[in-house]
Design an enzyme around this catalytic site. Structure first.
Site, PDB file in Angstrom:
ATOM      1  N   TYR A  87      -8.971   2.621 -23.234  1.00  0.00           N
ATOM      2  CA  TYR A  87      -8.801   2.434 -24.685  1.00  0.00           C
ATOM      3  C   TYR A  87      -9.793   2.204 -25.295  1.00  0.00           C
ATOM      4  CZ  TYR A  87      -4.077   3.435 -23.755  1.00  0.00           C
ATOM      5  OH  TYR A  87      -2.551   4.600 -23.785  1.00  0.00           O
ATOM      6  N   GLU A 128       1.359  -0.964   8.202  1.00  0.00           N
ATOM      7  CA  GLU A 128       0.715  -0.267   6.278  1.00  0.00           C
ATOM      8  C   GLU A 128       2.222  -0.409   5.823  1.00  0.00           C
ATOM      9  OE1 GLU A 128       1.832   4.761   7.458  1.00  0.00           O
ATOM     10  OE2 GLU A 128       2.347   4.175   5.811  1.00  0.00           O
ATOM     11  N   ASP A 158       2.742   4.081  10.434  1.00  0.00           N
ATOM     12  CA  ASP A 158       3.541   5.463  10.663  1.00  0.00           C
ATOM     13  C   ASP A 158       2.828   6.343  11.887  1.00  0.00           C
ATOM     14  OD1 ASP A 158       6.233   4.522   9.635  1.00  0.00           O
ATOM     15  OD2 ASP A 158       5.609   5.233   7.666  1.00  0.00           O
TER      16      ASP A 158
END
Lengths: 356, 356
Positions: free
Chosen positions: A92, A189, A241
């Protein structure tokens, strides 16, 4: 120090060229996937030797040339004025419509983020060293303390204490790690798994430092794991996983990522070991409920992973082949079918032992 | 205590009915949006009087009836055995294929999450009180301390200290807040903004407690803000992006959410004030760069918000009308165009003054 480098390599560099009567330019390493090379010796992804120029007097390079100066200025001012800023604030702040035209200095935040990364490659500074920080996501627990500066004061964080895990500070690169007493690092994780393991005090039971990057790890989490391995010689074990997303997370901790290859040397941990969940666990542990069907995309990703040099050892090749053949995904949490303590009391300690 | 309630209201309740020769059933409040009612007096969303039955001897209700027992058992065992668990672990633990059939007890985690929420409504316990916790996301900084239990020990967290904001613990409902010295609570939507404001020590300058829920706030963040308002009488000011997502976040802190209406009484802060960014700020502050075009969906959401009783006052109606007319969104970070200190030194203090 980092402000000096920024001033030197951007501002003074341009002025010097101008005083010498040369049209100013920057030369920096190309950081596309094409120039990301797996270094067999160091076993991490590194940037190759391809370079590119950003010249003022070249119409195709002028935009990127100007953006580098503009963004460097915004970073410099933010760091000088308040010490820290974010990529979004930089966007910005540097966004302007060039006088007398309808041309904006930046199309969107993607463009300014890319330039910030260019400046990292060009100056050799991490963006955190330039004061451009992200909100924290990763957490740590265990017997270690952190000493650093924040809010103008020295701060000490005891990672054994607290009602939650301690956030891994974005400026972990300049934090001192002390009072460490652990034999290994256990990276998980998921935040939920971190939280249960922390409550079960797995850090005390296995004498480990427990870390989670909440999924795809941010740079601070990777940097902490890297430092615990490099500076303190702790072996690193990673639990994710059983799916391509999990394998990738492991890969990022271990080798680095293609689009941030220039940072691998500060962030990757090539000796990290994967402790599961393995595709072969599904049959071994006799899971028949809670198994998720792999998508064609998962299978394609696994096929791609098989070709990577750091997945080339026999064990990984077998596991990935099995995954591709069986098309079965499972989450770590499936282990709670064996009882809520199974993961902490059996699975993790046994898997770590296999590597010792 | 919470274990007793669970045992009493689920287990004993069923046994009692069986001993009396009645087919067992549960009766609980319907928690659909239809039964979420805005309470004008308390100015929060509450559950209405609609109830539903879960009967064992009704084929349409048997599945939900059984799931309530199954999930309650998993929660009970996890809480008893290790103190804490997650919704995902509960799902996997309660997932079974019913013997002699190919029927699974749960279709997916959505189904078990819904039953966990049913059990909250039915028992009057927050899921956190039953030990079902989420990973922490919200952060807090300022002059207050938290005292609670974790890892079997008393823990004290000093929210003025640290290298980062302190995570708001998931079990904030059972944490003691003490040594508080502040005049107001400043809630910001974004983690990045929180981080800069914390480094700038806005908590000391405005004598405030600084909180961020990182976007849509989790229950712990809302509960902390609620407690700071109720127990310590601190006024609450909320800063979000100027878009329907930001207005909604404000709304959730203030009134509660339709699908968790039964918890509003513990989580909502009806006196919370919105300090921007306002649609009218765009013109007032003369922003011409970095404005995002609102989508048709944004406009529809704003039109819907205008009809809600808690957006019915003149100021909100004007701002929402302006938003719908001008179709312009801006992020908080746009304020960095006025300088990196503008938000902390001008915007926030001035806006708070308007309300005092």
């Amino acid at each position: 120090m980092s402000l000096e480098i920024l001033k030197e390599k951007v501002g003074y560099h341009v002025i010097k060229q101008l005083l010498e009567g040369k049209p100013p330019e920057f030369e920096l390493k190309v950081r596309s996937a094409k120039n990301a090379i797996y270094d067999e010796q160091q076993r991490i992804l590194l940037l190759g030797d391809m370079t590119q120029k950003r010249r003022f007097n070249n119409l195709g390079e002028l935009r990127a040339f100007s953006q580098m100066i503009l963004i460097a200025r915004a970073i410099y001012e933010a760091k000088k004025e308040i010490g820290y800023t974010t990529q979004r604030d930089i966007y910005y702040n540097a966004l302007e419509t060039i006088k007398g035209t309808n041309i904006d200095t930046l199309k969107d935040q993607k463009e300014s983020n890319a330039i910030i990364t260019d400046l990292e490659v060009y100056t050799g500074l991490l963006r955190e060293e330039m004061g451009v920080i992200a909100e924290e996501r990763g957490v740590v627990a265990g017997k270690l303390k952190l000493r650093g500066y924040s809010r103008g004061e020295e701060q000490i964080v005891d990672c054994e204490k607290g009602l939650t895990g301690q956030l891994i500070p974005a400026n972990i690169h300049e934090v001192e790690i002390f009072d460490l007493d652990a034999e290994l690092v256990l990276v998980v994780e998921k935040g939920g798994i971190f939280k249960s393991l922390r409550e079960l005090m797995i850090d005390r039971k296995l004498n480990c430092i427990l870390v989670s990057g909440h999924g795809q790890p941010d740079r601070a989490s990777r940097r902490l794991v890297h430092r615990l391995n490099k500076e303190f010689g702790l072996p690193v074990y990673i639990l994710t996983d059983c799916d391509p997303w999990g394998f990738r997370i492991f890969s990022v901790y271990k080798i680095g990522s293609r689009n941030l290859a220039f940072e691998s040397i500060k962030l990757a941990t090539p000796d990290a070991k994967f402790i599961g969940v393995y595709p072969s666990d599904i049959e071994k542990l006799k899971f028949d409920r809670g198994i998720i069907q792999a998508t064609p995309r998962d299978i394609r990703t696994a096929q791609m992973l098989m070709k990577l040099p750091w997945f080339s050892d026999k064990r990984w090749q077998e596991e990935l082949s099995l995954f591709i053949r069986e098309k079965k995904k499972v989450e770590i949490n499936i282990l709670s079918q064996k009882g809520f303590r199974y993961l902490a009391d059996e699975y993790i300690p046994n898997r770590i032992k296999e590597f010792q």
